[in-house]
Design an enzyme around this catalytic site. Structure first.
Site, short mmCIF file in Angstrom:
data_model
loop_
_atom_site.label_atom_id
_atom_site.label_comp_id
_atom_site.label_asym_id
_atom_site.label_seq_id
_atom_site.Cartn_x
_atom_site.Cartn_y
_atom_site.Cartn_z
N HIS A 13 -26.22 -40.94 -43.69
CA HIS A 13 -27.13 -42.03 -43.32
C HIS A 13 -28.06 -42.44 -44.49
O HIS A 13 -28.74 -43.46 -44.39
CB HIS A 13 -28.01 -41.62 -42.13
N HIS A 39 -21.91 -40.58 -35.35
CA HIS A 39 -22.78 -41.67 -35.80
C HIS A 39 -22.14 -42.40 -36.99
O HIS A 39 -21.54 -41.74 -37.86
CB HIS A 39 -24.15 -41.12 -36.22
N ASP A 83 -17.91 -38.43 -37.98
CA ASP A 83 -19.17 -38.08 -37.28
C ASP A 83 -19.37 -39.08 -36.12
O ASP A 83 -18.91 -40.21 -36.18
CB ASP A 83 -20.32 -38.23 -38.29
N ASP A 101 -20.49 -33.81 -34.21
CA ASP A 101 -21.35 -34.13 -33.06
C ASP A 101 -20.67 -35.04 -32.04
O ASP A 101 -21.30 -35.45 -31.06
CB ASP A 101 -22.69 -34.72 -33.53
#
Ligand SMILES: [Zn+2]
Length: 307
Positions: free
Chosen positions: A126, A165, A163, A244
């Site tokens: 990120h 995200h 991931d 995740d």
């Protein structure tokens, strides 16, 4: 030895408060699982060397680096945003995490290994050129990719991000860079909830709804990623390995199982063997259910090592 396990003691000392899910216990869970599964003895462990400023500044602004230095607390915590917090060890942990992939790439290019897993935190995908966010300070994968492009002159590098995200920072750094093909699968409409308005044709972004399971993941990999990856013929593959999306993980809403992570890794290993001389470097990103994380990383590494 075919697979390196790269980490650094500082990565365990960065912590953002007892309540924070991105905790040092994540590395302990991975380590414990590698020991109990007997995998640890089959890997070659190496300590990360901190990234240099030159390495960091290939993808981050000098303002960003200065800001992190200024914010780094001598004691206690410094909050960059409500999720992304520095303690006195954060900056050195971030430098170590950012340098882990470079150690891996240099070893692979010397033929000392084919694949590597960087068991590091803070995570990276990120982190934007000028902003820390989402538990990330430096973009570990992007720093390694930029180093690899410059030092070894590869023309075609694939980035894989599974991931839960979206890897918004990595996308921003390599959007429309013809040397890169980035394939992502992530849950729609959750953090970071920003999608490139002008995503280049080198970005294969597949957002999926909550509760999506492994069967759909496998279908997307086969029908949406693989045709483009086969056309691209990557010479090196880098992975943002976030776990995740596991069904036991409380931060994401997907329904993956560790067997799905084993499958996708095996698929990438086969591709790397055909086009990239087997070269894969994988980075730990998310994964917050400690038991599911330990199991998932173990099967991921097992597949990387062809064990
Ligand atoms: Zn994540």
């Amino acid at each position: 030895m075919q697979t390196l396990y790269i980490t650094h003691p500082e990565c365990r000392l960065h912590e953002m408060g007892d309540w924070h899910p991105e905790s040092p216990f994540r590395l302990d869970a991975i380590n414990d699982h590698l020991i109990s599964s007997g995998l640890q003895g089959l890997l070659e462990e190496r300590e990360a060397l901190p990234a240099t400023e030159v390495d960091i500044l290939r993808v981050h602004s000098s303002k960003h680096l200065e800001y992190l230095r200024k914010m780094s607390p001598a004691e206690g915590y410094a909050e960059l945003d409500p999720d992304t917090i520095m303690n006195p060890h954060t900056l050195s942990a971030a430098f170590a995490a950012a340098g882990a992939g470079i150690v891996a790439v240099d070893a692979i290019m010397k033929n000392e290994a084919h694949t590597a897993f960087c068991s590091v935190r803070p995570p990276g995908h990120h982190a934007r050129p000028g902003q820390a966010m989402g538990f990330c300070f430096f973009n570990n994968l992007a720093i390694t990719v930029a180093y690899t492009l410059e030092k070894y002159g590869f023309k075609r590098i694939a980035i894989i991000d599974f991931d839960v995200h979206h890897g918004n920072g990595t996308e921003e750094m390599f959007n429309s860079d013809a040397r890169i093909l980035m394939c992502s699968i992530y849950q729609d409409a959750i953090f970071p909830n920003v999608y490139a308005q002008n995503a280049g044709s080198n970005m294969v972004n597949i957002g999926v709804p909550a509760n999506t399971g492994g069967e759909t993941l496998r279908d997307i990999v086969e029908t949406r990623w693989m045709p483009q990856l086969e056309d691209f013929q990557p010479e090196f593959i880098f992975v943002s390995a976030g776990f995740d999306g596991h069904r036991d993980d409380m931060l994401g809403g997907l329904n993956m199982h560790e067997s799905d992570y084993a499958w996708i890794t095996e698929r990438l290993v086969k591709l790397a063997d055909r086009t990239a001389g087997g070269r894969i470097v994988s980075f730990l990103e998310g994964g917050y259910d400690l038991s599911a994380l330990g199991r998932s990383v173990a099967v991921h590494i097992k597949a990387l090592a062809k064990l």
